[in-house]
Write an enzyme that holds these catalytic residues in place. Structure first.
Site, short mmCIF file in Angstrom:
data_model
loop_
_atom_site.label_atom_id
_atom_site.label_comp_id
_atom_site.label_asym_id
_atom_site.label_seq_id
_atom_site.Cartn_x
_atom_site.Cartn_y
_atom_site.Cartn_z
N HIS A 69 15.11 -10.96 -2.20
CA HIS A 69 15.38 -10.13 -3.37
C HIS A 69 15.39 -10.96 -4.66
O HIS A 69 16.02 -10.58 -5.65
CB HIS A 69 16.70 -9.37 -3.23
CG HIS A 69 16.85 -8.62 -1.96
ND1 HIS A 69 16.27 -7.38 -1.75
CD2 HIS A 69 17.47 -8.93 -0.79
CE1 HIS A 69 16.55 -6.95 -0.53
NE2 HIS A 69 17.27 -7.88 0.08
N SER B 157 -0.44 -21.64 -27.44
CA SER B 157 -0.34 -20.43 -28.25
C SER B 157 -0.95 -20.69 -29.62
O SER B 157 -0.85 -21.80 -30.16
CB SER B 157 1.13 -20.03 -28.41
OG SER B 157 1.30 -19.10 -29.45
N LYS C 13 4.42 -23.71 -26.88
CA LYS C 13 4.09 -22.97 -25.67
C LYS C 13 3.15 -23.72 -24.73
O LYS C 13 2.22 -24.38 -25.16
CB LYS C 13 3.45 -21.62 -26.01
CG LYS C 13 4.36 -20.63 -26.70
CD LYS C 13 5.55 -20.21 -25.84
CE LYS C 13 5.14 -19.43 -24.62
NZ LYS C 13 4.47 -18.14 -24.94
N GLU D 5 -1.89 -16.57 -14.05
CA GLU D 5 -1.83 -15.17 -14.46
C GLU D 5 -3.18 -14.49 -14.28
O GLU D 5 -3.26 -13.31 -13.91
CB GLU D 5 -1.38 -15.09 -15.92
CG GLU D 5 0.07 -15.51 -16.12
CD GLU D 5 0.44 -15.69 -17.59
OE1 GLU D 5 1.63 -15.88 -17.87
OE2 GLU D 5 -0.47 -15.63 -18.46
#
Length: 458
Positions: free
Chosen positions: A156, A277, A283, A290
């Site tokens: 979980h 970024s 960043k 992704e």
């Protein structure tokens, strides 16, 4: 421009209609397979006495020349000839004259394209299996470096029990083993020749289908000509297997994304597998992980797209089946590149060992150890479970952890608890005590790595 099948027609479609019906913008990728199938077919025609040997030689020489032109990027594919088959046949006719027309004796584009796709997928599935092996090797290598690296195991997405990071990586090795087994098994259904089924009913010419199958390296031939030209199960099976592969990669990507976040800081992706970024200088984004996660939906779409195309098509060939190729090509490319990128990400990522281990010490993932300890000293496990649950709640209220509870407080809970409890509660002890087959104990992980290395060596 007159089409090779235009004899029955009195009018031609407009260019935009031809463009809608043409498949050459994507089925040009079957050029090598199409030529290989044609060479096998014309060789068989000569062997069976259907065409003369000198005609066979002219056709093969022309086909080999076209194959070389395509390989060198010198071939002009045109929409006017609509698909890869007619593009090559027209070029062959331009090169060697009317004898080129004998190539299509006892053959239809229906069995021709099916043969092309069987040949194509047979090669591509073999390549994907090799890439799976490569990623598995990377996972095993990384796991062997981190047998003793502690991390929280999760259920979980909550801390559950301390485990070996190597053990966690090997779970993905096992998933990919099943993927490889499914692909290998699917080759039995890919490695079948439909050549000679013709349009749908076979042919009146005395052909030898076994010869063309042998020449092309197929291990079997379709028993039913109707099935041979209309079967696309082998592509659906490939897309299904591809969807499973991408699902496994996506799960691992999700974990890499989480682990590389500021909140986890378990790993750092190598610069070549991250981006920055345009506005935030600090960043470092796990874009490639992704992308794999995102492209998984693309492969799912290819699978459901073809299932939907086939659900309402009667036997045998229908133009709907032209929709079988783009999704197949896309899945091959997507899975192939994703496996390469994943191997690179895993191989190059930095593992923050101390952060991982520390995260197992400031939590309650050792609660089961205390419950097992009590059970081993004669307290029924359900009673032990309740005792530990109440103690965990008390610790939360006090802002401490189980290893911070004093011995006197432990003995007030139960006199069976002795000073050895602190060693039992240690994360590394918790990990190594799970020494059942396939467990996270160091010796079990080492044994798993040996089995994996032996399997990969085969």
């Amino acid at each position: 421009m007159e089409k090779l099948w235009s004899g029955r027609f009195q009018a031609q479609s407009e260019d935009w209609v031809n463009s809608f019906g043409a498949s050459i913008p994507f089925d040009y990728q079957l050029a090598h397979e199409d030529i290989a199938g044609s060479i096998a077919h014309v060789t068989m025609l000569a062997t069976c006495g259907i065409i003369a040997n000198d005609e066979k030689e002219q056709i093969i020489t022309g086909l080999e020349s076209i194959d070389q032109q395509i390989a060198e990027g010198q071939f002009d594919f045109t929409l006017a000839h609509e698909d890869i088959h007619l593009n090559i046949e027209k070029a062959l006719h331009d090169q060697i004259g009317p004898v080129a027309g004998k190539l299509h004796t006892a053959r239809s584009r229906n069995d021709q394209v099916a043969t092309d796709m069987h040949l194509y997928l047979k090669q591509q599935v073999g390549m994907i299996i090799e890439k799976l092996n490569n990623l598995q090797q990377v996972l095993v290598n990384k796991a062997s470096q981190h047998v003793e690296t502690l991390m929280p195991g999760y259920t979980h997405l909550q801390h559950a029990q301390p485990i070996s990071f190597g053990h966690h990586l090997l779970a993905y090795y096992s998933m990919l083993s099943r993927d490889q087994a499914r692909l290998t098994e699917s080759l039995k259904r890919i490695d079948i020749s439909p050549l000679g089924c013709a349009a749908l009913a076979g042919t009146t010419f005395p052909i030898d289908r076994q010869q063309t199958a042998d020449l092309l390296g197929f291990s079997a031939i379709y028993d039913n000509s109707l099935d041979g030209v209309s079967d696309r199960d082998f592509i659906i099976e490939f897309l299904s297997n591809s969807a499973l592969i991408m699902m496994h990669l996506s799960r691992l990507c999700e974990e890499l994304i989480l682990w590389s976040s500021f909140e986890f800081q378990f790993i750092e992706m190598a610069d070549q597998y991250a981006t920055g970024s345009s506005i935030m200088p600090q960043k470092k984004n796990p874009d490639y992980a992704e992308l794999i996660r995102g492209k998984t939906g693309r492969v799912y779409g290819n699978l459901f797209g073809l299932l939907t195309v086939l659900k309402g098509t009667p036997l045998t060939y229908n133009k709907d089946l032209q929709e079988d190729k783009e999704g197949m090509f896309d899945a091959v490319k997507t899975v192939s590149v994703s496996l390469d990128v994943m191997a690179g990400m895993i191989d190059s990522m930095a593992v923050n060992v101390e952060t991982m281990e520390h995260s197992t010490e400031k939590d309650f993932s050792n609660a089961t150890e205390l419950a097992d300890y009590l059970a081993n000293h004669g307290i029924p496990f359900r009673e032990a479970h309740e005792i530990v649950g109440k103690l965990v709640y008390s610790c939360i209220q006090q802002g401490i952890f189980l290893q911070d509870v004093s011995l006197s407080d432990y003995q007030a809970i139960s006199p069976v608890i002795k000073a050895d409890i602190y060693d039992v509660l240690a994360s590394r002890t918790a990990m190594n005590r799970r020494n059942s087959y396939g467990g996270t104990g160091s010796q079990q992980v080492k044994d798993s790595i040996k089995r994996a290395q032996a399997a990969l060596a085969k």
